[in-house]
Design a protein around this motif. Structure first.
Motif, PDB file in Angstrom:
ATOM      1  N   THR A  13       0.854  -1.193   0.000  1.00 55.47           N
ATOM      2  CA  THR A  13       0.000   0.000   0.000  1.00 55.47           C
ATOM      3  C   THR A  13       0.891   1.246   0.000  1.00 55.47           C
ATOM      4  N   GLN A  39      -0.347  -1.629  -9.265  1.00 59.11           N
ATOM      5  CA  GLN A  39      -1.175  -0.654  -8.566  1.00 59.11           C
ATOM      6  C   GLN A  39      -1.852   0.255  -9.582  1.00 59.11           C
ATOM      7  N   ASP A  43      -2.750   5.752  -7.596  1.00 59.95           N
ATOM      8  CA  ASP A  43      -1.980   5.465  -6.373  1.00 59.95           C
ATOM      9  C   ASP A  43      -0.478   5.554  -6.635  1.00 59.95           C
TER      10      ASP A  43
END
Ligand SMILES: Cc1ncc(COP(=O)(O)OP(=O)(O)O)c(N)n1
Ligand SMILES: Cc1ncsc1CCOP(=O)(O)O
Ligand SMILES: [Mg+2]
Length: 212
Positions: A13, A39, A43
């Motif tokens: 993340t 991703q 992001d």
């Protein structure tokens, strides 16, 4: 001369990436490759902007894995391109001579090709098996580095070579003895709970034979 230690980021993340990169910078890393796979563009862009900001604050070099256009958008210091990414020659034509372009190699021939196309440094590997990357090229081991560096010397091919893939602290001295320039590591630094000490130990070994 390029720094001899490149940290390749990890994290599923944005938050985990930033956490890992921040800790690596705090511990003394001064060259970060942002590697954020599979991703969304949104992001990846958001992370790249934040990493650019962080690296500026720490006076660290910042390069982007795979994505030259993203590197351009956030004014990174450069890009690292693999054998199946954009060709080095095309990247050089787009980025010009001021940005850093790194290229992956698994063989001596890959290196010759990259040098012809004005690559700045080579990530040569994998040194050994690693879980950090899927679909690894054939493993080189120490003997692979000796063979390739020897061929480079015999043919007067000069470019900084970074070993990569499953590298641990005890590998540094033997790897540096092959004649390479430095190392690119991800797991060893990411999982360390004593990063400052580790980076100091890595740099001591990496710069052991540098006369200032
Ligand atoms: C310094 C350095 N060397 C090699 C690689 C590997 O690049 P690539 O083969 O494109 O693989 P991915 O990292 O994109 O999965 C690298 N990233 N950095
Ligand atoms: C990106 C990449 N390319 C070859 S091995 C590798 C991963 C390096 O990571 P680690 O240092 O964790 O093995
Ligand atoms: Mg790649």
């Amino acid at each position: 001369m390029y720094n001899k230690l490149q940290y390749i980021s990890q994290g599923e993340t944005i938050e985990k990436q930033l956490y890992n990169i921040h800790l690596a910078l705090d511990a003394g890393c001064d060259w970060v490759q942002m590697r954020f796979k599979n991703q969304t563009a949104k992001d990846t862009f958001a992370l790249a902007e934040a990493v650019k900001f962080l690296c500026e604050e720490y006076l660290a070099n910042f390069i982007v894995n795979d994505n030259l256009y993203l590197a351009q958008q956030v004014a990174a210091d450069g890009v690292h391109l693999g054998l199946s990414d954009m060709k080095i020659a095309e990247a050089r034509a787009i980025l010009g001579s001021t940005k850093i372009i790194g290229g992956t190699a698994n063989t001596y021939e890959d290196i010759v090709n990259h040098v012809r196309n004005s690559c700045d440094y080579i990530g040569l590997g994998p040194f050994r098996f690693t879980e950090t990357k899927e679909k690894l090229s054939p493993i080189l081991g120490l003997s692979g580095y000796y063979d390739i560096v020897e061929k480079m010397k015999n043919n007067k091919i000069q470019i900084p070579i970074y070993a990569i893939g499953g590298i641990t602290l005890k590998d540094i001295s033997p790897l540096m003895e092959t004649g390479i320039h430095g190392i690119a590591v991800s797991g060893m630094i990411t999982i360390s709970d004593q990063k400052e000490k580790l980076i100091q130990q890595l740099n001591e070994k990496l710069y052991a034979n540098v006369i200032v």
